[in-house]
Write a protein that holds these residues in place. Sequence first.
Motif, PDB file in Angstrom:
ATOM      1  N   VAL A 327      30.332  47.933  37.093  1.00 61.87           N
ATOM      2  CA  VAL A 327      31.453  47.889  38.041  1.00 61.87           C
ATOM      3  C   VAL A 327      31.945  46.448  38.142  1.00 61.87           C
ATOM      4  CG1 VAL A 327      30.682  49.865  39.408  1.00 61.87           C
ATOM      5  CG2 VAL A 327      29.901  47.559  40.020  1.00 61.87           C
ATOM      6  N   GLU A 328      33.161  46.280  38.670  1.00 59.34           N
ATOM      7  CA  GLU A 328      33.682  44.943  38.941  1.00 59.34           C
ATOM      8  C   GLU A 328      33.977  44.803  40.424  1.00 59.34           C
ATOM      9  OE1 GLU A 328      37.308  44.335  36.753  1.00 59.34           O
ATOM     10  OE2 GLU A 328      38.528  45.352  38.258  1.00 59.34           O
ATOM     11  N   LYS A 369      35.396  51.096  47.916  1.00 54.98           N
ATOM     12  CA  LYS A 369      35.367  51.511  46.515  1.00 54.98           C
ATOM     13  C   LYS A 369      36.754  51.957  46.092  1.00 54.98           C
ATOM     14  CE  LYS A 369      31.748  53.680  44.947  1.00 54.98           C
ATOM     15  NZ  LYS A 369      30.674  54.674  44.744  1.00 54.98           N
ATOM     16  N   GLN A 370      37.270  51.312  45.052  1.00 57.55           N
ATOM     17  CA  GLN A 370      38.572  51.655  44.494  1.00 57.55           C
ATOM     18  C   GLN A 370      38.332  52.466  43.220  1.00 57.55           C
ATOM     19  OE1 GLN A 370      41.134  50.628  46.345  1.00 57.55           O
ATOM     20  NE2 GLN A 370      39.793  49.423  47.682  1.00 57.55           N
ATOM     21  N   GLY A 371      38.054  53.735  43.364  1.00 59.78           N
ATOM     22  CA  GLY A 371      37.668  54.549  42.232  1.00 59.78           C
ATOM     23  C   GLY A 371      36.190  54.357  41.929  1.00 59.78           C
ATOM     24  N   THR A 374      35.704  49.941  40.511  1.00 56.59           N
ATOM     25  CA  THR A 374      36.189  48.726  41.173  1.00 56.59           C
ATOM     26  C   THR A 374      35.821  48.751  42.648  1.00 56.59           C
ATOM     27  OG1 THR A 374      38.055  48.582  39.651  1.00 56.59           O
ATOM     28  CG2 THR A 374      38.212  47.314  41.678  1.00 56.59           C
ATOM     29  N   ILE A 375      35.234  47.638  43.119  1.00 54.72           N
ATOM     30  CA  ILE A 375      34.827  47.522  44.519  1.00 54.72           C
ATOM     31  C   ILE A 375      35.482  46.297  45.118  1.00 54.72           C
ATOM     32  CG2 ILE A 375      32.883  47.139  46.090  1.00 54.72           C
ATOM     33  CD1 ILE A 375      31.645  48.575  43.137  1.00 54.72           C
ATOM     34  N   SER A 376      36.131  46.493  46.257  1.00 56.32           N
ATOM     35  CA  SER A 376      36.780  45.397  46.962  1.00 56.32           C
ATOM     36  C   SER A 376      35.866  44.899  48.075  1.00 56.32           C
ATOM     37  CB  SER A 376      38.109  45.881  47.551  1.00 56.32           C
ATOM     38  OG  SER A 376      38.721  44.866  48.320  1.00 56.32           O
ATOM     39  N   ILE A 377      35.632  43.583  48.117  1.00 55.62           N
ATOM     40  CA  ILE A 377      34.800  42.962  49.152  1.00 55.62           C
ATOM     41  C   ILE A 377      35.708  42.265  50.150  1.00 55.62           C
ATOM     42  CG2 ILE A 377      32.975  41.285  49.620  1.00 55.62           C
ATOM     43  CD1 ILE A 377      31.996  43.638  48.015  1.00 55.62           C
TER      44      ILE A 377
END
Length: 379
Positions: A327-328, A369-371, A374-377
């Motif tokens: 993941v990113e 979680k974007q899908g 992709t994970i947004s912090i």
Amino acid sequence: MNYKDFLSDDLFVYWRIHPSKELNTFWESFIRENGEHGKAFNEAIEIFEQIRNEQDLLLTADASLLQALKSRIKKEKKRKLRIVFISAAAVLLLTFISTLFMLYEKPEDTLQQLSIIGEVKDNSNIQLFTGNDVLEIDNNSTLSLSEKKHSAVIQHPLAKKEIDLNDSQVNTLVVPYGKRSTLILADGTKVHLNSGTKMKFPTSFSGKRREIRIEGEIFIDVAKNKTPFVIQTPQSQITVYGTSFNVSSYSEDARESVVLVNGSVEVKSENSTLRLNPSEIAEIENGAILRKKVDVSDYIGWTNGYMQFNKSPLNEVLKKIGRYYNVEFQYARDLDMNNQTCSGKLFLSENLDDVLEAFSKMTYLQYDKQGDTTISIRK
């Protein structure tokens, strides 16, 4: 240790209230490796169950400890939590303690100030390239070579099969992000391959030295043999003298590292050469080699299902998590991840959400979680 140590331990209490397969395995392993604590461990279980069931105590315990346990049990019964953050102060294992920092309130940054950690790769199966053939291998399988038969056995908990290898060809094992594998070479050398690793190796060793090439991260336990064992990486050549050690050499990282657990290795770069001693790390960058003492557990924990950090920048923590789970991470630059640090051990659950919750609790940061990749912090 006595039973009070266990009853005062967060991990022990959490396990008794929220048992899971992972925690059962952890405590079974702990008692198996620390048999001298077995009696205290069993006494702690008995007292705990008596408190939970509100029975009269058969053993005498500290009144304040019992009262604290009663309050904890009552509180935890109301919660339906998954295990995400493990603290085991008394046991001194599976701890994840922040070296904590303050996050200053600032206006939200725009997308132009977004930083990204990691790169999502095609989440394909592990692949073995041998001659003109390409074989797909299940995650966490062990590939064992046979020098006499010029073949390999692929061992997985649910399957086992044997394949023929061409003795005159160099084989390549490719482990994508999110996957891991183990390779036992023809001489008995055992190699653990971490996510995002590519390794070239012969079906059997011949000539004046045993040689492999790697890009990524491995932990290797080299079989003793009069023939020298050599590892080629993009930045160095490592000559082994009967040893176990970790090598990290990802193409996207400017710095390569070699961490020696035991034995002896010689590390040679474009400009330098040095001989490592146990519990030392060699960091190679731009041809220079820097040596220092380290806790080897900080570098080899991934082979045992956890990551250990020692004042590690959060961007490095997220990079390792990203590789492990493919993941990113995205975050606003004002969070300044490279200047925030943490120390301790992070349990690598099969469920990524467990790890993200642990990271969130440790840092007071939130995640979305974007899908699937992709994970947004955010704050």
